[in-house]
Design an enzyme around this catalytic site. Sequence first.
Site, PDB file in Angstrom:
ATOM      1  N   ASN A 135      -9.265  -0.381   3.809  1.00 24.11           N
ATOM      2  CA  ASN A 135      -9.314  -0.914   2.448  1.00 24.11           C
ATOM      3  C   ASN A 135      -8.240  -1.956   2.178  1.00 24.11           C
ATOM      4  O   ASN A 135      -8.174  -2.517   1.089  1.00 24.11           O
ATOM      5  CB  ASN A 135      -9.212   0.216   1.416  1.00 24.11           C
ATOM      6  CG  ASN A 135      -7.892   0.959   1.478  1.00 24.11           C
ATOM      7  OD1 ASN A 135      -7.241   1.013   2.509  1.00 24.11           O
ATOM      8  ND2 ASN A 135      -7.498   1.556   0.360  1.00 24.11           N
ATOM      9  N   ASP A 149       0.864  -1.174   0.000  1.00 23.32           N
ATOM     10  CA  ASP A 149       0.000   0.000   0.000  1.00 23.32           C
ATOM     11  C   ASP A 149       0.912   1.239   0.000  1.00 23.32           C
ATOM     12  O   ASP A 149       2.109   1.141   0.307  1.00 23.32           O
ATOM     13  CB  ASP A 149      -0.887  -0.036   1.250  1.00 23.32           C
ATOM     14  CG  ASP A 149      -1.688   1.225   1.427  1.00 23.32           C
ATOM     15  OD1 ASP A 149      -2.370   1.640   0.480  1.00 23.32           O
ATOM     16  OD2 ASP A 149      -1.613   1.819   2.529  1.00 23.32           O
TER      17      ASP A 149
END
Length: 271
Positions: A223, A22
């Site tokens: 997420n 990420d």
Amino acid sequence: MTLHVAESRTFKTHSKKIIFFDIDGTLLDYRKRLPVSAKEAVHRLQELGHEVALATGRSPFMLQRVAEELRIDSYVGFNGQYVVMRGERIYTNPFQEEELGELSLFAASSGHPLVYLDEDSMRSSMMHHSYVEQCIASLEYEHPECDPEYYRGRPIYQTMLFCEEPEELQYRERFTGLDFVRWHPFSLDVLPGGGSKAGGIAQLIRRMGFEPEEAYAFGDNLNDMEMLQYVGHGIAMGNAPDCVKQIARYVTADVDRHGIASGLRMVGLLP
């Protein structure tokens, strides 16, 4: 159960692995800077022959600086809706225009702005709104230009909805065919139904010939949860919320305390 030390296990797999990172809060620290230790660790993985990819909620135009600095040409963007392998787009999952039309009408009637994103740009449904300004500034971008019709006639892969948490339930109840993931106190990412980073990762590792057990992923936010559960080795950053840490297989240090380098050593990918 979350493990804070690497396990010793034997798999019938090849030695090369694939590692997903990420960006915000994982590779980039609170000041949106890439720590030297993280950059050196990623380059070392590449020197060892491992595949390295990004897995982010960002649009392709928003991740290029990080990708270029780390010499990464594979990524899962838009929380799984846009996948690129070694510079080639291999998978996309845009909204149906009718879905965005209904969402746009309802958001406008509720006084909530939207930001529509494609691979090249973004546009706001309202001329100016303080929530949009604050959230987009946190990504180091300015308030987008206004174009409430931007979703018409082009593929839109992700939309940002700007409202506070008590107001989001009406959207979840009304638009059951869409997925909503909060990433900021004032904003949620809206995705096509069933969309997630895990789905995008599945597309990429299948094309590259990896099994999920051979995949590692670092993340820090809501997420990232499906992604951390899908791969064989999910690593939550120390700055992640407790709910993210609880579903991860490992927990490393904070992003500003060499969390990437420490996590890679923890799982045995770096000495």
